[in-house]
Each structure stands twice: as C-alpha cells, then as structure tokens.
Design a protein around this motif. Structure first.
Motif, PDB file in Angstrom:
ATOM      1  N   SER A   1      -8.187  -6.864  -0.965  1.00 34.48           N
ATOM      2  CA  SER A   1      -7.092  -7.018  -0.072  1.00 34.48           C
ATOM      3  C   SER A   1      -6.959  -8.354   0.503  1.00 34.48           C
ATOM      4  O   SER A   1      -7.581  -9.246   0.367  1.00 34.48           O
ATOM      5  CB  SER A   1      -7.526  -6.172   1.219  1.00 34.48           C
ATOM      6  OG  SER A   1      -6.736  -6.212   1.984  1.00 34.48           O
ATOM      7  N   CYS A   2      -5.558  -8.651   0.852  1.00 35.89           N
ATOM      8  CA  CYS A   2      -5.101 -10.014   1.354  1.00 35.89           C
ATOM      9  C   CYS A   2      -5.311 -10.066   2.950  1.00 35.89           C
ATOM     10  O   CYS A   2      -5.360 -11.153   3.379  1.00 35.89           O
ATOM     11  CB  CYS A   2      -3.775 -10.385   0.898  1.00 35.89           C
ATOM     12  SG  CYS A   2      -2.558  -9.073   1.173  1.00 35.89           S
ATOM     13  N   ASP A   3      -5.554  -8.940   3.582  1.00 37.28           N
ATOM     14  CA  ASP A   3      -5.488  -8.909   4.832  1.00 37.28           C
ATOM     15  C   ASP A   3      -7.211  -9.348   5.115  1.00 37.28           C
ATOM     16  O   ASP A   3      -8.087  -9.559   4.330  1.00 37.28           O
ATOM     17  CB  ASP A   3      -5.487  -7.378   5.335  1.00 37.28           C
ATOM     18  CG  ASP A   3      -4.087  -6.786   5.108  1.00 37.28           C
ATOM     19  OD1 ASP A   3      -3.066  -7.467   4.880  1.00 37.28           O
ATOM     20  OD2 ASP A   3      -4.207  -5.790   4.959  1.00 37.28           O
TER      21      ASP A   3
ATOM     22  N   THR B   1      -9.354   1.929   4.925  1.00 34.15           N
ATOM     23  CA  THR B   1      -9.467   1.105   3.529  1.00 34.15           C
ATOM     24  C   THR B   1      -8.127   1.013   3.067  1.00 34.15           C
ATOM     25  O   THR B   1      -7.802  -0.055   2.764  1.00 34.15           O
ATOM     26  CB  THR B   1     -10.548   1.742   2.960  1.00 34.15           C
ATOM     27  OG1 THR B   1     -11.666   1.651   3.624  1.00 34.15           O
ATOM     28  CG2 THR B   1     -10.719   1.068   1.393  1.00 34.15           C
TER      29      THR B   1
ATOM     30  N   THR C   1      -4.696  -5.117  -8.169  1.00 36.88           N
ATOM     31  CA  THR C   1      -5.413  -3.808  -8.284  1.00 36.88           C
ATOM     32  C   THR C   1      -6.409  -3.601  -9.210  1.00 36.88           C
ATOM     33  O   THR C   1      -6.639  -2.323  -9.571  1.00 36.88           O
ATOM     34  CB  THR C   1      -4.534  -2.725  -8.063  1.00 36.88           C
ATOM     35  OG1 THR C   1      -3.583  -2.898  -9.254  1.00 36.88           O
ATOM     36  CG2 THR C   1      -3.478  -2.917  -6.951  1.00 36.88           C
TER      37      THR C   1
ATOM     38  N   THR D   1     -10.416  -8.825   6.707  1.00 36.80           N
ATOM     39  CA  THR D   1     -11.214  -7.331   6.637  1.00 36.80           C
ATOM     40  C   THR D   1     -12.598  -7.660   7.265  1.00 36.80           C
ATOM     41  O   THR D   1     -13.452  -6.762   7.249  1.00 36.80           O
ATOM     42  CB  THR D   1     -11.536  -6.900   5.222  1.00 36.80           C
ATOM     43  OG1 THR D   1     -12.636  -7.882   4.384  1.00 36.80           O
ATOM     44  CG2 THR D   1     -10.232  -6.610   4.330  1.00 36.80           C
TER      45      THR D   1
ATOM     46  N   ASN E   1       0.766  -1.128  -0.056  1.00 39.19           N
ATOM     47  CA  ASN E   1      -0.096  -0.024  -0.039  1.00 39.19           C
ATOM     48  C   ASN E   1       0.866   1.313   0.104  1.00 39.19           C
ATOM     49  O   ASN E   1       0.484   2.255   0.765  1.00 39.19           O
ATOM     50  CB  ASN E   1      -0.836  -0.101   1.360  1.00 39.19           C
ATOM     51  CG  ASN E   1      -0.266  -0.030   2.535  1.00 39.19           C
ATOM     52  OD1 ASN E   1       0.849  -0.450   2.527  1.00 39.19           O
ATOM     53  ND2 ASN E   1      -0.888   0.204   3.548  1.00 39.19           N
TER      54      ASN E   1
ATOM     55  N   LEU F   1      -4.921  -1.035   4.231  1.00 42.87           N
ATOM     56  CA  LEU F   1      -4.822  -2.474   3.560  1.00 42.87           C
ATOM     57  C   LEU F   1      -3.897  -2.950   2.553  1.00 42.87           C
ATOM     58  O   LEU F   1      -3.455  -1.935   2.049  1.00 42.87           O
ATOM     59  CB  LEU F   1      -6.101  -2.963   3.330  1.00 42.87           C
ATOM     60  CG  LEU F   1      -7.391  -2.900   4.156  1.00 42.87           C
ATOM     61  CD1 LEU F   1      -8.527  -3.095   3.298  1.00 42.87           C
ATOM     62  CD2 LEU F   1      -7.200  -3.707   5.401  1.00 42.87           C
ATOM     63  N   SER F   2      -3.356  -4.040   2.714  1.00 41.79           N
ATOM     64  CA  SER F   2      -2.360  -4.507   1.680  1.00 41.79           C
ATOM     65  C   SER F   2      -3.299  -5.125   0.307  1.00 41.79           C
ATOM     66  O   SER F   2      -4.013  -6.268   0.883  1.00 41.79           O
ATOM     67  CB  SER F   2      -1.519  -5.688   2.181  1.00 41.79           C
ATOM     68  OG  SER F   2      -0.661  -4.865   3.260  1.00 41.79           O
ATOM     69  N   PHE F   3      -2.767  -4.729  -0.776  1.00 44.65           N
ATOM     70  CA  PHE F   3      -3.523  -5.343  -1.918  1.00 44.65           C
ATOM     71  C   PHE F   3      -2.695  -6.375  -2.513  1.00 44.65           C
ATOM     72  O   PHE F   3      -1.933  -5.810  -3.488  1.00 44.65           O
ATOM     73  CB  PHE F   3      -4.105  -4.180  -2.907  1.00 44.65           C
ATOM     74  CG  PHE F   3      -4.832  -3.146  -2.379  1.00 44.65           C
ATOM     75  CD1 PHE F   3      -4.205  -2.010  -1.648  1.00 44.65           C
ATOM     76  CD2 PHE F   3      -6.156  -3.354  -2.320  1.00 44.65           C
ATOM     77  CE1 PHE F   3      -5.185  -1.085  -1.066  1.00 44.65           C
ATOM     78  CE2 PHE F   3      -7.131  -2.499  -1.553  1.00 44.65           C
ATOM     79  CZ  PHE F   3      -6.703  -1.307  -0.960  1.00 44.65           C
TER      80      PHE F   3
END
Length: 317
Positions: A188-190, A163, A172, A192, A4, A166-168
C-alpha cells in the motif's frame, strides 16, 4: 496509481520461484500433505461420531478442530497447487483475495479459541473430575462452539475491511503463496502505521487471550498430576492432555512469531516459512498427534476398522 476498486484490481500471487522441476516437486509434496491432512482429519471426525466412547467434550471439541483444519488447508493449499502448475504467476481477483484472507484469519481465530477451551476442559477433567459432567455438559459445550464460530467470523470483519480499503499504488504482486495481510500492507502507498498497531493489538488479544487460560489450566494440571502417588496414575492423567499440549506448543509457537509483533510487514521469505508451518505442517501433523499419542482414539480407530472390515460385528469384544 492502482486503486482499490473491486471491479478493476487484481492481485498476482508469486508463490514459489524456481525451475519447473522444482515447482513440480513442491506440487507433489504439498498435494500429498493436503491429501493426508484431509483424510486424517476426516477419519478423526468419523471415529468421533461413530464410537460412543468418544462422545465426550474433549472429542467433541477435537472433531471441530479437525473440521477447522480441513477448512484452513482447503482455503490455502488448492490455489497454491494451481500456482505451482502454472507457468505464469497466479492471478487472483479482488473478491477472491478478500475471501481467502477473511476465511484464513477467521478460521484461525476460531481454532485458537477452541484450543483455549480444550485446555480448560482438560483442567476440569484432571483437577475437578467429580464435577466434570456437570460443568462440561453437552449444552455448555454446544454453546461454547457456536460462540467460538460466531466470534471468529465477526472479529475479523473490520481488520480485513480496513486492509482492502487501502490504495495499492506500488504494485499488486504479492511475494507469497496466498493473500497474506502483512505483504498487502507493504504494497500500500498509504500510511499503515496506525493500522498495523491496531492489528498487532487484535492479534495479541486473540493469541495471548486464548493462551492465558491454557497456561493457567496446565499450571494447575501439572501441579495436580505431580501429586498423584503412583507412576501409572501420573502417566494416565498426563496422557489425556499430551496431544492437546503438543498441538498448543506448535500452533501458538508459530503464530506468535508471525502475528504478535508491532511491525506486520516482515520479510517475505520469513512469512512464507512460518505460514507454511501454520497452514500446511500443523494441520498435517494434528491427526497423527491425536491418534498416535491418544490410546482412546487408537482403540476407537481399531474398533471402527474392525466393524467395517472384520469377519463379523458380533465377534468384537
């Protein structure tokens, strides 16, 4: 993994797929809608400012509502039009995506607060007309609008910040026509789940928090109108609320379907349709609703047109 980092990450807005002819047809439709929306809301603002008969709280709030519709459509539609003309997927920088989402959510929050305030204004006008000028005086109206704008922007700072923290890592590529929050969470890979629950609560506070005074106000309004003995009196009383009530039904109906649900990452096509209703259709219809269903606005519009294009200003009665 795609991180991010604001200097590196870019989002790719898929927009609307289809043949070149189909995309150009959509461009023509949305450009026409955008033009009519801007012109219609500008006309409302001009006649509210120009005609002294509309210098009342209801039309003061209507002017701000029209200004908000202009800003909301200007935030969403121009990039969407650019994407329809491009042969490739629209590329949007990290900062542009943040700005677009923040403005969209903030302006939408302000609009719902104003719709709630307008409902209370109509309640006072119909149910307590003798004290209307005292309760809804110019100073109170000004402070209400200022607080609505400040609250709208402050309320959305944390949700947008969270928002984009977060790590994408998946992609994207956003399957939408703007940087929509639900699809960003899906990319996102987090985990959520907790963030989605907090966003659900915040959306509930805004939508139901502004809808509650609207429901209460219209309950009292309808009860008061039904007690008016003459049919003409009932029609006249209801005509002062009909335009606002119509906008409330359309605006809240679409947003409740989109935002007030625990799971924010709903289907992309569902997202697109409902988002089109919010950002394109509703602002497009609002000027027509307030001009075609409001005799005062229609009369003021005729007045302004006559003064501008009539044979002489002095001949107007």
């Amino acid at each position: 993994m795609v991180g991010n980092y604001t200097g590196v990450i870019k989002f790719y807005i898929e927009g609307f797929s289809g043949s070149l002819e189909f995309r150009h047809t959509l461009f023509a439709i949305f450009f026409f809608s955008f033009f009519v929306t801007i012109m219609g809301n500008v006309i409302i603002i001009v006649i509210v400012c120009a005609d002294h008969r509309l210098h009342s709280p209801m039309y003061f709030f209507l002017g701000h509502l029209s200004f908000l519709d202009i800003l909301i459509t200007s935030t969403i539609i121009p990039p969407m039009l650019g994407g329809l003309l491009m042969s490739e997927i629209l590329t949007m920088s990290f900062s542009a995506c943040v700005t677009q989402l923040f403005l969209y959510l903030s302006l939408g929050t302000i609009e719902f607060v104003l719709l709630g305030v307008m409902a209370v204004d109509r309640y006072v006008a119909v149910c307590n007309p003798l004290r209307y000028s005292i309760i809804m005086n110019s100073q109170i109206c000004l402070w209400v609008v200022i607080l609505a704008w400040v609250f709208g922007f402050l309320f959305q700072i944390w949700p947008v910040y969270a928002t984009f923290q977060l790590s994408f890592c998946r992609s994207t590529l956003v399957n939408h026509f703007f940087c929509e929050r639900g699809l960003l969470l899906k990319l996102s890979c987090d985990d959520t789940a907790f963030l989605e629950f907090i966003l659900f609560l915040m959306a509930t506070v805004i939508l139901l928090g502004s809808l509650l005074p609207t429901i209460i106000s219209y309950t009292y309004i309808i009860s008061t109108i039904l007690k008016i003995p003459s049919n003409s009196g009932r029609r006249k009383a209801f005509s002062t609320c009909a335009s606002h009530f119509t906008v409330v039904v359309i605006g809240y109906g679409t947003c409740l379907f989109l935002y007030v649900k625990p799971k924010q990452t709903q289907a992309a096509e569902y997202n697109k349709i409902v988002s089109l209703m919010i950002s394109v259709v509703t602002p497009f219809l609002t000027p027509f609703i307030f001009t075609l269903r409001n005799n005062q606005v229609k009369e003021a519009l005729r007045h302004v047109i006559f003064l501008k294009f009539g044979p002489s200003q002095g001949s107007y009665q």
